[in-house]
Scaffold this motif. Structure first.
Motif, PDB file in Angstrom:
ATOM      1  N   VAL A 198       0.842  -1.202   0.000  1.00  0.00           N
ATOM      2  CA  VAL A 198       0.000   0.000   0.000  1.00  0.00           C
ATOM      3  C   VAL A 198       0.877   1.253   0.000  1.00  0.00           C
ATOM      4  O   VAL A 198       0.572   2.253  -0.680  1.00  0.00           O
ATOM      5  N   GLU A 226      -1.680 -11.390   6.267  1.00  0.00           N
ATOM      6  CA  GLU A 226      -2.492 -11.702   7.448  1.00  0.00           C
ATOM      7  C   GLU A 226      -1.627 -12.126   8.641  1.00  0.00           C
ATOM      8  O   GLU A 226      -1.983 -11.875   9.796  1.00  0.00           O
ATOM      9  N   ASP A 229      -7.074  -3.640  11.448  1.00  0.00           N
ATOM     10  CA  ASP A 229      -7.231  -4.417  12.688  1.00  0.00           C
ATOM     11  C   ASP A 229      -5.979  -4.325  13.567  1.00  0.00           C
ATOM     12  O   ASP A 229      -6.065  -4.153  14.783  1.00  0.00           O
ATOM     13  N   ASP A 242     -16.637  -2.646   5.315  1.00  0.00           N
ATOM     14  CA  ASP A 242     -16.830  -3.558   6.435  1.00  0.00           C
ATOM     15  C   ASP A 242     -15.882  -3.289   7.613  1.00  0.00           C
ATOM     16  O   ASP A 242     -16.270  -2.698   8.622  1.00  0.00           O
TER      17      ASP A 242
HETATM   18  N1  LIG Z   1     -12.550  -5.504  12.253  1.00  0.00           N
HETATM   19  C1  LIG Z   1     -13.549  -5.990  11.570  1.00  0.00           C
HETATM   20  O1  LIG Z   1     -14.724  -5.701  11.852  1.00  0.00           O
HETATM   21  C2  LIG Z   1     -13.265  -6.886  10.402  1.00  0.00           C
HETATM   22  C3  LIG Z   1     -14.291  -7.238   9.516  1.00  0.00           C
HETATM   23  C4  LIG Z   1     -13.981  -8.027   8.414  1.00  0.00           C
HETATM   24  C5  LIG Z   1     -12.675  -8.445   8.199  1.00  0.00           C
HETATM   25  N2  LIG Z   1     -11.699  -8.091   9.082  1.00  0.00           N
HETATM   26  C6  LIG Z   1     -10.317  -8.507   8.867  1.00  0.00           C
HETATM   27  O2  LIG Z   1      -9.842  -7.870   7.681  1.00  0.00           O
HETATM   28  C7  LIG Z   1      -8.768  -8.648   7.161  1.00  0.00           C
HETATM   29  C8  LIG Z   1      -8.909  -8.751   5.665  1.00  0.00           C
HETATM   30  O3  LIG Z   1      -8.877  -7.450   5.130  1.00  0.00           O
HETATM   31  P1  LIG Z   1      -8.552  -7.190   3.588  1.00  0.00           P
HETATM   32  O4  LIG Z   1      -9.345  -8.095   2.754  1.00  0.00           O
HETATM   33  O5  LIG Z   1      -8.641  -5.738   3.380  1.00  0.00           O
HETATM   34  O6  LIG Z   1      -7.073  -7.743   3.464  1.00  0.00           O
HETATM   35  P2  LIG Z   1      -5.627  -7.046   3.498  1.00  0.00           P
HETATM   36  O7  LIG Z   1      -5.585  -5.947   4.446  1.00  0.00           O
HETATM   37  O8  LIG Z   1      -4.638  -8.149   3.660  1.00  0.00           O
HETATM   38  O9  LIG Z   1      -5.488  -6.474   2.027  1.00  0.00           O
HETATM   39  C9  LIG Z   1      -5.528  -7.356   0.952  1.00  0.00           C
HETATM   40  C10 LIG Z   1      -4.315  -7.178   0.015  1.00  0.00           C
HETATM   41  O10 LIG Z   1      -4.502  -6.002  -0.755  1.00  0.00           O
HETATM   42  C11 LIG Z   1      -3.358  -5.156  -0.633  1.00  0.00           C
HETATM   43  N3  LIG Z   1      -3.891  -3.809  -0.766  1.00  0.00           N
HETATM   44  C12 LIG Z   1      -4.580  -3.089   0.140  1.00  0.00           C
HETATM   45  N4  LIG Z   1      -5.028  -1.956  -0.415  1.00  0.00           N
HETATM   46  C13 LIG Z   1      -4.597  -1.950  -1.691  1.00  0.00           C
HETATM   47  C14 LIG Z   1      -4.755  -1.059  -2.773  1.00  0.00           C
HETATM   48  N5  LIG Z   1      -5.520   0.028  -2.675  1.00  0.00           N
HETATM   49  N6  LIG Z   1      -4.150  -1.360  -3.948  1.00  0.00           N
HETATM   50  C15 LIG Z   1      -3.440  -2.504  -4.086  1.00  0.00           C
HETATM   51  N7  LIG Z   1      -3.270  -3.404  -3.113  1.00  0.00           N
HETATM   52  C16 LIG Z   1      -3.849  -3.118  -1.925  1.00  0.00           C
HETATM   53  C17 LIG Z   1      -2.777  -5.517   0.700  1.00  0.00           C
HETATM   54  O11 LIG Z   1      -1.416  -5.169   0.763  1.00  0.00           O
HETATM   55  C18 LIG Z   1      -2.999  -7.024   0.717  1.00  0.00           C
HETATM   56  O12 LIG Z   1      -2.006  -7.666  -0.042  1.00  0.00           O
HETATM   57  C19 LIG Z   1      -8.804  -9.978   7.875  1.00  0.00           C
HETATM   58  O13 LIG Z   1      -7.752 -10.017   8.789  1.00  0.00           O
HETATM   59  C20 LIG Z   1     -10.130  -9.972   8.609  1.00  0.00           C
HETATM   60  O14 LIG Z   1     -10.095 -10.699   9.803  1.00  0.00           O
HETATM   61  C21 LIG Z   1     -11.979  -7.329  10.159  1.00  0.00           C
END
Ligand SMILES: NC(=O)c1ccc[n+]([C@@H]2O[C@H](COP(=O)([O-])OP(=O)(O)OC[C@H]3O[C@@H](n4cnc5c(N)ncnc54)[C@H](O)[C@@H]3O)[C@@H](O)[C@H]2O)c1
Length: 359
Positions: free
Chosen positions: A46, A72, A108, A135
């Motif tokens: 990022v 993760e 998180d 979310d």
């Molecule tokens: N706190 C809550 O209420 C809640 C709810 C749902 C999920 N979660 C948590 O969220 C996590 C998953 O989040 P996620 O799906 O965002 O995953 P993530 O944060 O791992 O991001 C996914 C991938 O996209 C990349 N990335 C992020 N933004 C980018 C962008 N703009 N351009 C290019 N690449 C980018 C990241 O480096 C990573 O490789 C899990 O750990 C899950 O447990 C928390």
């Protein structure tokens, strides 16, 4: 133009939607003056795409950058300990404001770090994935994982604000977009039949990365989350509905040690399993089950998992935080656009639901 939605529970905080990254600095100056200290926490992926634009707007604000590795696995106590050392080197204190730039992992992790460093510092979410924008940045849940379970160590700790620049999605790979789509379809199944139809109708545009449609879908999807968490901040009642697909999905993620199935994939398979269980109970009919499975598949999301021992998966579900007095609590879709909390699911029907989705 920035659209503001207030999440009114807890100390209350605004979602500032459609804001651009370089405008944040100006808003921080207005909110906190020019003498504050900011800790920008992001990851190496990022940072490469988006940190410069954000830092451009923060030129005359004291901002230190911490970049953690992607993945993760960084949602860990080990990373919290390293962040603590780095924050101390940057002379962070309780008045420092954490800026969490990234997806759900950074949100998180940084939010949990902010909740415990010196007993709590302020933080602002700057979500950059579809999943985090609709979310994880909403609702104040922050956590890290433990080998015994996902998000096992965490707290409810509300941000000062959520700063959402939808343009950041333009660098997000499709496979990550899919993870957010799983949660979006979940929101539709929990509370918004019109959103479900909108995604069905615009499926090709979404797959073709029409960002105008994706933004409209995101605004509708996040509205579901805002409404539910505002009514039930601490997940005592209807907020549990947002766990649709997650009990099954987390079991798969745990079994694959967070290295196999992606979060959104786990949720998608979990929705498929829950929908099959609903079908067995007569809560959805064949046509509705097909619509659910077809929409997931249309978005390149899996509805089946590779072979696993169902009893082991059932065992992982025993550690689910929703369970009450030893009973497994599952969220089950009722038709399209409504779901219920089912506290009476027995192991046999859960095993049958697993059987439907394990190939
Ligand atoms: N706190 C809550 O209420 C809640 C709810 C749902 C999920 N979660 C948590 O969220 C996590 C998953 O989040 P996620 O799906 O965002 O995953 P993530 O944060 O791992 O991001 C996914 C991938 O996209 C990349 N990335 C992020 N933004 C980018 C962008 N703009 N351009 C290019 N690449 C980018 C990241 O480096 C990573 O490789 C899990 O750990 C899950 O447990 C928390």
């Amino acid at each position: 133009m920035i659209q503001r939605i207030d999440v009114s529970r807890g100390h209350g905080y605004p979602l500032l939607l459609g804001a651009t990254l370089d405008e944040l600095g100006g808003h921080l100056k207005t909110a906190y003056g020019t003498s504050g200290h900011y800790l920008l926490i992001t990851n190496d992926v990022v940072a490469g795409y988006h940190a410069d634009k954000l830092l451009d707007g923060m030129k005359d604000l004291k901002t230190d950058l911490i970049t953690v590795p992607d993945g993760e696995q960084e949602k860990s106590l080990d990373r919290i300990s390293k962040l603590t050392e780095q924050a101390l080197q940057f002379k962070a204190d309780r008045d420092t404001v954490v800026l969490a730039l990234g997806g759900g992992v950074i949100g998180d992790l940084s939010g949990f770090f902010a909740s415990i460093f010196m007993r709590g510092m302020r933080y602002i979410h700057i979500p950059t994935t579809l999943l985090s924008q609709i979310d994880s940045s909403i609702g104040g849940k922050v956590a890290v994982n433990h080998p015994s379970g996902k998000n096992l160590l965490g707290s409810f700790y509300a941000p000062q604000a959520v700063w959402t620049d939808f343009d950041t999605l333009q660098t997000l790979p499709w496979q990550e977009m899919r993870n957010g789509l799983a949660e979006t379809i979940k929101h539709a199944l929990v509370a918004d039949p019109d959103l479900f139809e909108f995604i069905e109708e615009h499926a090709d545009a979404i797959k073709g990365l029409d960002y105008k449609i994706i933004k409209e879908m995101s605004l509708r999807s996040l509205a579901v989350k805002v409404k539910i968490v505002t009514e039930d901040e601490k997940e005592k009642g209807n907020r549990m509905l947002l766990n649709l697909g997650h009990s099954f999905g987390h079991a798969l993620e745990t079994e694959e040690a967070y290295q196999g199935v992606m979060h959104g994939e786990g949720v998608s398979i979990g929705i498929a399993a829950a929908a099959n269980l609903s079908r067995e109970r007569g809560l959805v009919n064949d046509k509705q089950l097909d619509r659910i499975l077809n929409l997931l598949m249309k978005m390149d999301l899996p509805t089946t998992a590779k072979a696993h021992d169902r009893a082991v998966l059932l065992g992982h579900m025993s550690a689910d935080k929703k369970n009450k007095a030893g009973n497994k609590v599952l969220i089950l879709p009722v038709g399209i656009g409504r779901s219920v909390i089912a506290a009476d699911c027995n192991d046999e029907e859960i095993l049958r639901a697993w059987e439907k989705v394990i190939i």
